[in-house]
Design a protein around this motif. Structure first.
Motif, PDB file in Angstrom:
ATOM      1  N   TYR A  88      -9.390   0.968  -1.512  1.00  0.00           N
ATOM      2  CA  TYR A  88      -8.389   1.933  -1.055  1.00  0.00           C
ATOM      3  C   TYR A  88      -7.778   2.698  -2.224  1.00  0.00           C
ATOM      4  CZ  TYR A  88      -4.194   3.927   0.899  1.00  0.00           C
ATOM      5  OH  TYR A  88      -3.212   4.808   1.253  1.00  0.00           O
ATOM      6  N   VAL A 117      -5.291   5.622   7.756  1.00  0.00           N
ATOM      7  CA  VAL A 117      -5.502   4.251   8.212  1.00  0.00           C
ATOM      8  C   VAL A 117      -4.463   3.868   9.266  1.00  0.00           C
ATOM      9  CG1 VAL A 117      -5.609   1.812   7.516  1.00  0.00           C
ATOM     10  CG2 VAL A 117      -6.466   3.582   5.982  1.00  0.00           C
ATOM     11  N   THR A 164      -4.017  -4.386   1.912  1.00  0.00           N
ATOM     12  CA  THR A 164      -3.646  -3.360   0.939  1.00  0.00           C
ATOM     13  C   THR A 164      -2.126  -3.219   0.870  1.00  0.00           C
ATOM     14  OG1 THR A 164      -5.683  -2.184   1.536  1.00  0.00           O
ATOM     15  CG2 THR A 164      -4.035  -0.943   0.284  1.00  0.00           C
ATOM     16  N   PHE A 175     -13.109   3.618   1.611  1.00  0.00           N
ATOM     17  CA  PHE A 175     -12.183   2.529   1.306  1.00  0.00           C
ATOM     18  C   PHE A 175     -12.924   1.201   1.216  1.00  0.00           C
ATOM     19  CE2 PHE A 175      -8.572   4.949   3.652  1.00  0.00           C
ATOM     20  CZ  PHE A 175      -8.390   5.780   2.564  1.00  0.00           C
ATOM     21  N   LEU A 176     -13.884   1.008   2.120  1.00  0.00           N
ATOM     22  CA  LEU A 176     -14.658  -0.239   2.093  1.00  0.00           C
ATOM     23  C   LEU A 176     -15.591  -0.290   0.884  1.00  0.00           C
ATOM     24  CD1 LEU A 176     -15.526  -0.684   5.878  1.00  0.00           C
ATOM     25  CD2 LEU A 176     -13.856  -1.980   4.532  1.00  0.00           C
ATOM     26  N   ARG A 209      -7.957  -4.730   8.904  1.00  0.00           N
ATOM     27  CA  ARG A 209      -8.277  -5.439   7.654  1.00  0.00           C
ATOM     28  C   ARG A 209      -7.656  -4.730   6.458  1.00  0.00           C
ATOM     29  NH1 ARG A 209     -14.245  -5.363   8.522  1.00  0.00           N
ATOM     30  NH2 ARG A 209     -14.619  -6.822  10.192  1.00  0.00           N
ATOM     31  N   LEU A 210      -7.799  -3.406   6.430  1.00  0.00           N
ATOM     32  CA  LEU A 210      -7.223  -2.637   5.324  1.00  0.00           C
ATOM     33  C   LEU A 210      -5.701  -2.754   5.302  1.00  0.00           C
ATOM     34  CD1 LEU A 210      -9.466   0.544   5.480  1.00  0.00           C
ATOM     35  CD2 LEU A 210      -9.190  -0.946   3.485  1.00  0.00           C
ATOM     36  N   LEU A 214     -12.588   5.529   5.876  1.00  0.00           N
ATOM     37  CA  LEU A 214     -12.798   4.084   6.029  1.00  0.00           C
ATOM     38  C   LEU A 214     -14.043   3.625   5.274  1.00  0.00           C
ATOM     39  CD1 LEU A 214     -11.785   3.556   9.765  1.00  0.00           C
ATOM     40  CD2 LEU A 214     -10.422   3.093   7.708  1.00  0.00           C
ATOM     41  N   THR A 269     -11.587  -2.520  11.133  1.00  0.00           N
ATOM     42  CA  THR A 269     -11.585  -2.091   9.739  1.00  0.00           C
ATOM     43  C   THR A 269     -10.188  -1.645   9.320  1.00  0.00           C
ATOM     44  OG1 THR A 269     -13.902  -1.414   9.873  1.00  0.00           O
ATOM     45  CG2 THR A 269     -12.598  -0.449   8.087  1.00  0.00           C
ATOM     46  N   ARG A 270      -9.527  -0.865  10.171  1.00  0.00           N
ATOM     47  CA  ARG A 270      -8.174  -0.417   9.859  1.00  0.00           C
ATOM     48  C   ARG A 270      -7.228  -1.605   9.722  1.00  0.00           C
ATOM     49  NH1 ARG A 270      -6.397   2.221  14.317  1.00  0.00           N
ATOM     50  NH2 ARG A 270      -4.496   2.736  13.223  1.00  0.00           N
TER      51      ARG A 270
END
Length: 193
Positions: A30, A60, A115, A25-26, A110-111, A22, A107-108
């Motif tokens: 990703y 994720v 993505t 990725f941030l 949002r990804l 994570l 966070t997960r």
């Protein structure tokens, strides 16, 4: 060595891999992050990564919350309305998730929402969650057909939960997640009544 120690070690390793992924990725994006970079940041081998997560997307998408929800639904009184059983189970689960875990969930989310490769896998994950809700509400573990009524209720509950989670992620976590879940299920209650 005890089985309990092994399980705690596995949970720590899994969490370290997910947290490293994570962060990367941030920081890097990703698509730009490789499994090798994640493994190195987590202090594990490339092969260890794949023992815990079959694909980069899984780091994720996958979490430990669905089995917990299933157990909490099954522990609710059988005479409680099905949507209420799901709402109470989700509310109980949210109470168990600490602030640090909530940040990971945010966070997960949002990804997943931003993505394309993860959005493609999201439907597969939601389908598994719906089947889990159907099993928990019907009380059945075998692959026997679940009644249509139960399937519709499970689907509606999942839609309410996903809508609350998406709204929370879109607010960047500023909205109160338990309140959003309650509000989403209140809409369902109004429709089912």
């Amino acid at each position: 060595m005890s089985d309990d120690w092994r399980e705690r070690k596995k949970a720590r390793t899994r969490r370290a891999i997910q947290e490293a992924a994570l962060r990367l990725f941030l920081d890097k994006g990703y698509e730009e992050t490789t499994v090798a970079q994640i493994a190195q940041a987590a202090g594990v081998s490339h092969m260890t990564f794949f023992r815990y997560f079959p694909t980069k997307e899984d780091v994720v998408i996958e979490d430990e919350y669905d089995p917990m929800i299933e157990e909490l639904i099954r522990s609710r009184p059988a005479d409680e309305p099905p949507a209420a059983r799901v709402r109470h189970a989700v509310t109980q689960e949210l109470a168990l998730i600490g602030a640090a875990d909530r940040e990971v969930v945010l966070t997960r989310l949002r990804l997943m929402l931003s993505t394309p490769a993860l959005r493609a896998r999201l439907w597969e994950n939601q389908y598994r969650t719906q089947r889990l809700l159907e099993r928990a509400l019907s009380g059945e573990d075998d692959p026997a057909p679940v009644p249509l009524r139960t399937r519709v209720i499970a689907s509606a509950c999942l839609a309410a939960l996903v809508t609350a989670l998406t709204t929370w992620a879109e607010s960047d976590g500023a909205d109160d997640l338990p309140a959003l879940v309650d509000e989403a299920f209140a809409v369902l209650r109004g429709e089912f009544d």
